[in-house]
Design a protein around this motif. Structure first.
Motif, PDB file in Angstrom:
ATOM      1  N   GLY A   5      -3.798  -8.009  -1.341  1.00 44.83           N
ATOM      2  CA  GLY A   5      -2.827  -7.446  -2.266  1.00 44.83           C
ATOM      3  C   GLY A   5      -2.641  -5.950  -2.167  1.00 44.83           C
ATOM      4  N   LEU A   6      -3.386  -5.277  -1.270  1.00 42.88           N
ATOM      5  CA  LEU A   6      -3.143  -3.844  -1.087  1.00 42.88           C
ATOM      6  C   LEU A   6      -1.777  -3.647  -0.449  1.00 42.88           C
ATOM      7  CD1 LEU A   6      -6.538  -2.477   0.274  1.00 42.88           C
ATOM      8  CD2 LEU A   6      -5.428  -1.867  -1.873  1.00 42.88           C
ATOM      9  N   PRO A   7      -1.025  -2.643  -0.873  1.00 45.49           N
ATOM     10  CA  PRO A   7       0.283  -2.430  -0.266  1.00 45.49           C
ATOM     11  C   PRO A   7       0.159  -1.987   1.185  1.00 45.49           C
ATOM     12  CG  PRO A   7      -0.261  -0.615  -1.724  1.00 45.49           C
ATOM     13  CD  PRO A   7      -1.349  -1.639  -1.891  1.00 45.49           C
ATOM     14  N   ALA A   8       1.116  -2.385   2.005  1.00 48.84           N
ATOM     15  CA  ALA A   8       1.150  -1.941   3.394  1.00 48.84           C
ATOM     16  C   ALA A   8       1.801  -0.564   3.416  1.00 48.84           C
ATOM     17  CB  ALA A   8       1.906  -2.945   4.252  1.00 48.84           C
ATOM     18  N   ASP A   9       1.062   0.437   2.932  1.00 52.20           N
ATOM     19  CA  ASP A   9       1.665   1.758   2.710  1.00 52.20           C
ATOM     20  C   ASP A   9       1.840   2.568   3.995  1.00 52.20           C
ATOM     21  OD1 ASP A   9      -1.032   2.225   3.060  1.00 52.20           O
ATOM     22  OD2 ASP A   9      -1.333   3.216   1.119  1.00 52.20           O
ATOM     23  N   LEU A  10       1.455   1.991   5.143  1.00 48.29           N
ATOM     24  CA  LEU A  10       1.759   2.640   6.424  1.00 48.29           C
ATOM     25  C   LEU A  10       2.779   1.822   7.222  1.00 48.29           C
ATOM     26  CD1 LEU A  10      -1.817   3.916   7.454  1.00 48.29           C
ATOM     27  CD2 LEU A  10       0.142   5.334   6.777  1.00 48.29           C
ATOM     28  N   ALA A  11       3.406   0.864   6.592  1.00 44.06           N
ATOM     29  CA  ALA A  11       4.430   0.067   7.290  1.00 44.06           C
ATOM     30  C   ALA A  11       5.566   0.968   7.751  1.00 44.06           C
ATOM     31  CB  ALA A  11       4.959  -1.024   6.371  1.00 44.06           C
ATOM     32  N   ARG A  51      -2.951  -1.613   7.161  1.00 44.86           N
ATOM     33  CA  ARG A  51      -2.000  -1.058   6.197  1.00 44.86           C
ATOM     34  C   ARG A  51      -0.588  -1.021   6.772  1.00 44.86           C
ATOM     35  NH1 ARG A  51      -5.911   3.106   2.905  1.00 44.86           N
ATOM     36  NH2 ARG A  51      -3.977   3.809   1.921  1.00 44.86           N
ATOM     37  N   GLY A  52      -0.397  -1.649   7.910  1.00 45.89           N
ATOM     38  CA  GLY A  52       0.963  -1.870   8.411  1.00 45.89           C
ATOM     39  C   GLY A  52       1.453  -0.905   9.462  1.00 45.89           C
ATOM     40  N   ALA A  53       0.624   0.037   9.901  1.00 44.51           N
ATOM     41  CA  ALA A  53       1.080   1.059  10.854  1.00 44.51           C
ATOM     42  C   ALA A  53       1.187   0.500  12.268  1.00 44.51           C
ATOM     43  CB  ALA A  53       0.115   2.241  10.856  1.00 44.51           C
ATOM     44  N   ARG A  54       2.037   1.152  13.060  1.00 43.86           N
ATOM     45  CA  ARG A  54       1.946   1.044  14.517  1.00 43.86           C
ATOM     46  C   ARG A  54       0.918   2.083  14.947  1.00 43.86           C
ATOM     47  NH1 ARG A  54       4.703   3.372  19.026  1.00 43.86           N
ATOM     48  NH2 ARG A  54       6.242   4.521  17.806  1.00 43.86           N
ATOM     49  N   LYS A 208     -17.847   3.134   7.885  1.00 44.68           N
ATOM     50  CA  LYS A 208     -16.813   4.034   8.408  1.00 44.68           C
ATOM     51  C   LYS A 208     -15.405   3.550   8.057  1.00 44.68           C
ATOM     52  CE  LYS A 208     -19.780   6.324  11.650  1.00 44.68           C
ATOM     53  NZ  LYS A 208     -20.061   6.926  12.949  1.00 44.68           N
ATOM     54  N   GLU A 209     -15.254   2.230   7.802  1.00 40.02           N
ATOM     55  CA  GLU A 209     -13.961   1.706   7.342  1.00 40.02           C
ATOM     56  C   GLU A 209     -13.593   2.287   5.972  1.00 40.02           C
ATOM     57  OE1 GLU A 209     -16.146  -0.142   8.925  1.00 40.02           O
ATOM     58  OE2 GLU A 209     -14.877  -0.602  10.673  1.00 40.02           O
ATOM     59  N   ASP A 210     -14.582   2.466   5.110  1.00 37.60           N
ATOM     60  CA  ASP A 210     -14.289   3.014   3.781  1.00 37.60           C
ATOM     61  C   ASP A 210     -13.817   4.459   3.889  1.00 37.60           C
ATOM     62  OD1 ASP A 210     -15.110   0.594   2.887  1.00 37.60           O
ATOM     63  OD2 ASP A 210     -16.786   1.320   1.669  1.00 37.60           O
ATOM     64  N   LEU A 211     -14.514   5.246   4.695  1.00 40.98           N
ATOM     65  CA  LEU A 211     -14.062   6.625   4.903  1.00 40.98           C
ATOM     66  C   LEU A 211     -12.668   6.619   5.511  1.00 40.98           C
ATOM     67  CD1 LEU A 211     -14.349   9.680   4.972  1.00 40.98           C
ATOM     68  CD2 LEU A 211     -15.683   9.456   7.082  1.00 40.98           C
ATOM     69  N   TRP A 216      -6.704   7.634   4.923  1.00 40.21           N
ATOM     70  CA  TRP A 216      -5.304   7.188   4.839  1.00 40.21           C
ATOM     71  C   TRP A 216      -4.755   7.380   3.432  1.00 40.21           C
ATOM     72  CZ3 TRP A 216      -3.641   7.656   9.290  1.00 40.21           C
ATOM     73  CH2 TRP A 216      -4.279   7.127  10.413  1.00 40.21           C
ATOM     74  N   ASP A 217      -5.613   7.178   2.399  1.00 45.44           N
ATOM     75  CA  ASP A 217      -5.168   7.416   1.016  1.00 45.44           C
ATOM     76  C   ASP A 217      -4.680   8.855   0.851  1.00 45.44           C
ATOM     77  OD1 ASP A 217      -5.932   4.841   0.337  1.00 45.44           O
ATOM     78  OD2 ASP A 217      -7.785   5.452  -0.691  1.00 45.44           O
ATOM     79  N   LEU A 218      -5.302   9.779   1.574  1.00 41.35           N
ATOM     80  CA  LEU A 218      -4.916  11.189   1.474  1.00 41.35           C
ATOM     81  C   LEU A 218      -3.753  11.529   2.396  1.00 41.35           C
ATOM     82  CD1 LEU A 218      -8.529  12.615   1.273  1.00 41.35           C
ATOM     83  CD2 LEU A 218      -6.817  12.711  -0.558  1.00 41.35           C
TER      84      LEU A 218
END
Ligand code: CTP
Ligand code: CA
Length: 228
Positions: A5-11, A51-54, A208-211, A216-218
């Motif tokens: 349910g996290l948004p794909a905010d890097l789509a 998060r949806g990025a290329r 390291k995934e959490d960091l 990406w949040d920033l």
């Protein structure tokens, strides 16, 4: 929606990440290198994909499985890394320099293996490598591109980090505290993320995934408006 349910905010975004550590050849069998495993850069790639990025991943001497869906470009030296980055940064929304780039390289690489003579080795003369992060921050591949650096510091970690952020001119600097089995080659990482606007975000010890996700949040709120 990506992952629980996290948004794909890097789509719709292209992110360029460097990982690993460069190696600077002395002769055909020896190099100057460092202990970077590439895990942090690969974690950044995996989380950006989720998060949806290329994702373009410029990977220097990493022995990890490639993240599915990323464009992985293998490089050896700092100058190869610079060329691979500059060839891809033109349309990147964000560039994250997680790789440990060797500061110096031998002035010359011997074409044959340097042999013992019994009289001691000739000194290896070094020259400084190009600073990729400094150049990216100054030139920006596209307007509004977000540029992120990493730094491993000892002693006064915050003061050193702030000075490095200013000197490099990047938007965010992820500062790791090193020494005593921390950061290099370990699963966990503890960091503070310094921003050019003066903010500091502490990220506690964890995978390291959490960091990577906190980075990406920033990055996300700093991205230029998406192309339409
Ligand atoms: N970096 C780079 N090109 C270099 C050296 C470093 O792009 N030739 C990048 C690294 O990828 C990292 C950031 O700069 O994101 C900080 O690296 P660091 O080694 O901490 O900084 P330096 O400027 O090399 O300073 P120091 O003398 O402390 O090593
Ligand atoms: Ca350095």
């Amino acid at each position: 929606l990506a992952r629980g349910g996290l948004p794909a905010d890097l789509a719709g975004r292209h992110v360029l990440i460097t990982a690993g550590g460069t190696r600077e050849p002395i002769d055909p069998v020896r190099f100057i290198g460092n202990r970077s495993s590439g895990r942090q850069g690969y974690a950044l790639a995996a989380t950006a994909l989720a998060r949806g990025a290329r994702v373009s991943l410029v990977s220097a001497n990493v022995a990890l499985p490639p993240p599915a869906g990323a464009e992985v470009v293998g490089v050896g030296t700092a100058r190869e890394l610079r060329d691979a980055v500059l060839a891809r940064s033109g349309d990147a929304d964000a560039v994250v320099m997680a790789a440990a780039v060797a500061d110096f390289r031998p002035t010359e690489t011997a074409t044959g293996k340097i042999k013992k003579t019994g009289e001691g080795p000739a000194p290896v003369e070094l020259v400084e490598n190009p600073d990729v992060l400094l150049r990216l921050s100054a030139e920006r591949g596209r307007p509004g591109q977000v540029v992120v650096g990493f730094a491993a510091e000892t002693d006064d970690v915050l003061a050193n980090g702030r000075a490095k952020l200013r000197r490099k001119g990047c938007d965010l600097l992820v500062v790791n505290q090193v020494g005593e089995g921390r950061a290099f080659g370990t699963e966990d990482n503890q960091a503070v993320v310094l921003a050019a606007d003066g903010s500091a975000t502490e990220v506690g010890s964890g995978p390291k995934e959490d960091l990577a996700d906190r980075v990406w949040d920033l990055v996300v709120p700093r991205l230029a408006p998406a192309d339409t």
